[in-house]
Design an enzyme around this catalytic site. Structure first.
Site, mmCIF file in Angstrom:
data_model
loop_
_atom_site.group_PDB
_atom_site.id
_atom_site.type_symbol
_atom_site.label_atom_id
_atom_site.label_comp_id
_atom_site.label_asym_id
_atom_site.label_seq_id
_atom_site.Cartn_x
_atom_site.Cartn_y
_atom_site.Cartn_z
ATOM 1 N N ARG A 37 2.630 -12.244 -5.461
ATOM 2 C CA ARG A 37 1.793 -11.886 -6.613
ATOM 3 C C ARG A 37 2.471 -12.305 -7.916
ATOM 4 O O ARG A 37 3.690 -12.411 -7.975
ATOM 5 C CB ARG A 37 1.621 -10.365 -6.694
ATOM 6 N N LEU A 81 5.245 -7.816 -10.082
ATOM 7 C CA LEU A 81 6.011 -7.100 -9.050
ATOM 8 C C LEU A 81 5.398 -5.718 -8.799
ATOM 9 O O LEU A 81 4.502 -5.280 -9.516
ATOM 10 C CB LEU A 81 7.469 -6.965 -9.509
ATOM 11 N N SER A 97 2.071 -4.006 4.162
ATOM 12 C CA SER A 97 0.977 -3.905 5.129
ATOM 13 C C SER A 97 -0.327 -4.383 4.506
ATOM 14 O O SER A 97 -0.405 -4.620 3.301
ATOM 15 C CB SER A 97 0.840 -2.451 5.581
ATOM 16 N N ILE A 115 -7.009 7.003 2.268
ATOM 17 C CA ILE A 115 -7.687 6.136 1.303
ATOM 18 C C ILE A 115 -9.153 6.536 1.166
ATOM 19 O O ILE A 115 -9.675 6.688 0.062
ATOM 20 C CB ILE A 115 -7.570 4.653 1.734
ATOM 21 N N HIS A 119 7.312 5.897 -0.822
ATOM 22 C CA HIS A 119 8.613 6.562 -0.986
ATOM 23 C C HIS A 119 9.475 6.407 0.261
ATOM 24 O O HIS A 119 10.698 6.406 0.166
ATOM 25 C CB HIS A 119 8.460 8.027 -1.406
ATOM 26 N N HIS A 135 8.170 32.651 -13.468
ATOM 27 C CA HIS A 135 6.850 33.277 -13.502
ATOM 28 C C HIS A 135 6.198 32.996 -14.844
ATOM 29 O O HIS A 135 6.873 33.116 -15.881
ATOM 30 C CB HIS A 135 6.996 34.791 -13.314
HETATM 31 P P1 NAI Z 1 -5.599 6.713 7.639
HETATM 32 O O1 NAI Z 1 -4.849 6.434 8.880
HETATM 33 O O2 NAI Z 1 -5.133 7.715 6.683
HETATM 34 O O3 NAI Z 1 -7.106 7.134 8.015
HETATM 35 C C1 NAI Z 1 -7.930 6.312 8.768
HETATM 36 C C2 NAI Z 1 -9.041 7.157 9.338
HETATM 37 O O4 NAI Z 1 -10.002 6.272 9.877
HETATM 38 C C3 NAI Z 1 -8.602 8.079 10.458
HETATM 39 O O5 NAI Z 1 -9.123 9.348 10.225
HETATM 40 C C4 NAI Z 1 -9.213 7.432 11.699
HETATM 41 O O6 NAI Z 1 -9.544 8.365 12.696
HETATM 42 C C5 NAI Z 1 -10.450 6.776 11.132
HETATM 43 N N1 NAI Z 1 -10.958 5.619 11.868
HETATM 44 C C6 NAI Z 1 -10.255 4.657 12.493
HETATM 45 N N2 NAI Z 1 -11.080 3.728 13.006
HETATM 46 C C7 NAI Z 1 -12.340 4.123 12.691
HETATM 47 C C8 NAI Z 1 -13.638 3.564 12.917
HETATM 48 N N3 NAI Z 1 -13.801 2.405 13.549
HETATM 49 N N4 NAI Z 1 -14.723 4.264 12.452
HETATM 50 C C9 NAI Z 1 -14.569 5.420 11.772
HETATM 51 N N5 NAI Z 1 -13.366 5.978 11.534
HETATM 52 C C10 NAI Z 1 -12.270 5.338 11.971
HETATM 53 O O7 NAI Z 1 -5.787 5.252 6.956
HETATM 54 P P2 NAI Z 1 -6.191 4.827 5.488
HETATM 55 O O8 NAI Z 1 -6.939 5.898 4.795
HETATM 56 O O9 NAI Z 1 -6.831 3.502 5.624
HETATM 57 O O10 NAI Z 1 -4.803 4.663 4.784
HETATM 58 C C11 NAI Z 1 -3.871 3.711 5.314
HETATM 59 C C12 NAI Z 1 -2.478 4.142 5.030
HETATM 60 O O11 NAI Z 1 -2.197 3.941 3.661
HETATM 61 C C13 NAI Z 1 -2.209 5.602 5.285
HETATM 62 O O12 NAI Z 1 -1.873 5.850 6.621
HETATM 63 C C14 NAI Z 1 -1.063 5.862 4.379
HETATM 64 O O13 NAI Z 1 0.099 5.508 5.054
HETATM 65 C C15 NAI Z 1 -1.280 4.895 3.233
HETATM 66 N N6 NAI Z 1 -1.794 5.596 2.058
HETATM 67 C C16 NAI Z 1 -1.118 6.656 1.549
HETATM 68 C C17 NAI Z 1 -1.580 7.328 0.463
HETATM 69 C C18 NAI Z 1 -0.822 8.502 -0.055
HETATM 70 O O14 NAI Z 1 0.360 8.627 0.238
HETATM 71 N N7 NAI Z 1 -1.450 9.390 -0.798
HETATM 72 C C19 NAI Z 1 -2.847 6.963 -0.186
HETATM 73 C C20 NAI Z 1 -3.484 5.855 0.438
HETATM 74 C C21 NAI Z 1 -2.964 5.211 1.499
#
Ligand code: NAI
Length: 465
Positions: A35, A38, A145, A184, A321, A444
């Protein structure tokens, strides 16, 4: 001139932190980033812009729904999406420029372009970036990723988007379908629901947030329903096709086949390591075939000597993190410092509102191990500060070993849970007990008192409930 002690490929939170720490430890470091700016996914199109929108949309939502309860009358509340997006962009710009400044300060040489390993790999590795070839005895892969794709729901960047598309809509969708009830999907689903979209979540499993503690996820589910999101659980998405100005999503649900129509579809069904195009197979680096994960040893070294990997490429939670900790530990272990990361004490936060934050296993996971444990819970309804804030929804849940009271896990659903969880992580890092938290004086009135009360609750001696 292009000879370095270490070449880092990928300028996200894993890669740039590793570069800084390696440079602090005396190495001559090159950092390659494709990109123009950074900071990787996190700063450019992930954590930071999504949190900027979460904060802005929550401000809008509160102005509409709760200011009046505080006695603040502001009349008609209007959304200016252009300004909201511009603020998000300027937060991103400031922070990515900050990282560029850190590279200068730490004398890390930055190359812009796609880095690719050039075979053969020997004692020195070569990496091609544009017209230049860099060489170093050590190369660190930190390329992060990318979103997982559903082949029958192809991204088109306009109607069917990933998270990058969903932080940049130019108008509020009338109906947003979110595929995937995870991090997400529900963070960005919350943003657009607060801004006025009808949001329908299609989730494959019988519950949302499959990795979170079930009781906490259930409370969050109810809260998101109050915000207006609707959920179709146990729903398999079969296909999505764009027809005119809308997307038709075909699913098989609990009651059979069904069809949903929306003007936008966000696919958020997980992420997978971004290891393609790096020349890994050409130089012999092994990947797990199905997942694309790069196996490493405790020094983060792959099967090829001198080639290392960290962050989302390797096993463990895909969190910025965690990648940062990997980056520091990698650089220190190169210099013989035996840094060790406690992966079981990495906090995780879901930035819906109220927030979910946790460290340690869920209650279901503890139960499965057969270990005897005790639970303390404190609803925020009894927290004076939460009451003052008009934010008394949620709870703190503490799990401790029944025999020695060792703190096993903390799960929070509540305002600013993201900040509250740090205390639990610190106590767990020091091998502390629930009683330790219960005996620490907490200011408090603060939200942190709820953690103290939940910790006291483990021994059934909470004071304020
Ligand atoms: P996720 O793993 O959190 O959730 C994916 C969801 O999609 C799961 O509930 C799963 O059962 C469902 N799923 C899978 N295949 C499916 C299908 N074909 N139809 C319907 N539902 C289905 O993944 P997400 O939300 O994409 O986030 C990816 C990664 O990004 C997270 O695991 C996290 O590591 C990272 N992330 C972290 C954040 C944070 O720390 N606040 C914010 C955003 C992302």
């Amino acid at each position: 001139m292009n000879e370095f002690d270490l070449i880092v490929i990928g300028g996200g939170p894993g890669g740039y932190v590793a570069a800084i720490r390696a440079s602090q430890l005396g190495l001559k470091v090159a950092l390659i980033e494709k990109r123009a700016t950074l900071g990787g996914t996190c700063l450019n199109v992930g954590c930071i812009p999504s949190k900027a929108l979460l904060d802005s949309s929550e401000a809008y939502h509160q102005a509409k729904s709760s200011f009046a309860r505080h006695g603040v009358q502001i009349g008609d509340v209007k959304l200016d999406l252009g300004t909201m997006m511009a603020r998000k962009d300027s937060v991103v710009k400031g922070l990515t420029q900050g990282v560029a400044g850190l590279m200068k300060k730490n004398k890390v040489t930055v190359f812009t372009g796609i880095g690719k390993l050039v075979p053969p790999s020997g004692a020195t590795h070569k990496v091609q970036v544009g017209e230049q070839t860099l060489s170093a005895p050590r190369v660190l892969l930190a390329t992060g990723s990318e979103p997982t794709r559903i082949p029958t729901v192809p991204f088109d960047g306009k109607f069917i988007v990933d998270s990058t598309g969903a932080i940049a809509f130019d108008k509020v969708p009338k109906h947003l379908i979110v595929i995937g009830g995870g991090y997400i999907g529900l963070e960005l689903g919350s943003v657009w629901a607060r801004l006025g979209s009808k949001v329908t979540v299609l989730e494959f499993l019988p519950r949302i947030f499959p990795l979170a503690d079930a009781e906490i996820a259930d409370a969050a589910h109810k809260s998101l329903m109050k915000l207006g999101l609707t959920f179709q659980l146990e729903t398999k998405v079969e296909s999505a096709t764009v027809q005119g100005n809308e997307v038709v999503v075909k699913v098989t649900g609990k009651t059979g086949p069904a069809e949903f129509r929306a003007d936008k579809v966000l696919v958020a069904v997980g992420r997978r390591p971004y290891s393609g195009g790096l020349g890994l197979t050409e130089v012999g680096v092994k990947l797990e075939e199905r997942t694309g994960v790069v196996p490493v040893n405790e020094d983060f070294e792959t099967n090829i000597k001198g080639i290392y990997a960290i962050g989302d490429l390797i096993p463990g939670p895909m969190l910025a993190h965690k990648a940062e900790e990997d980056g520091v530990a990698f650089a220190e272990r190169l210099k013989g410092i035996k840094t060790k990361i406690h992966y079981d004490r990495i906090p995780s936060v879901i930035y819906i509102w109220p927030e979910i934050a946790s460290v340690g296993p869920t209650e279901e996971e503890v139960k499965k191990t057969g270990r005897e444990y005790r639970v303390g819970k404190f609803p925020l309804l009894y927290s004076p500060r939460a009451k003052c804030m008009d934010e008394a929804e949620g709870m703190v849940k503490v799990l401790a070993d029944a025999k020695n009271d060792k703190l096993l896990a903390v799960h929070i659903f509540g305002p600013r849970a993201s900040d509250m969880i740090a205390e639990a992580v610190a106590v767990m890092e020091f091998g502390g007990s629930a009683e330790d938290i219960g005996r620490i004086c907490h200011a408090h009135p603060t939200l942190s008192e709820a953690l103290k009360e939940a910790a006291l609750g483990v021994d059934k001696r909470a004071i304020h409930m």
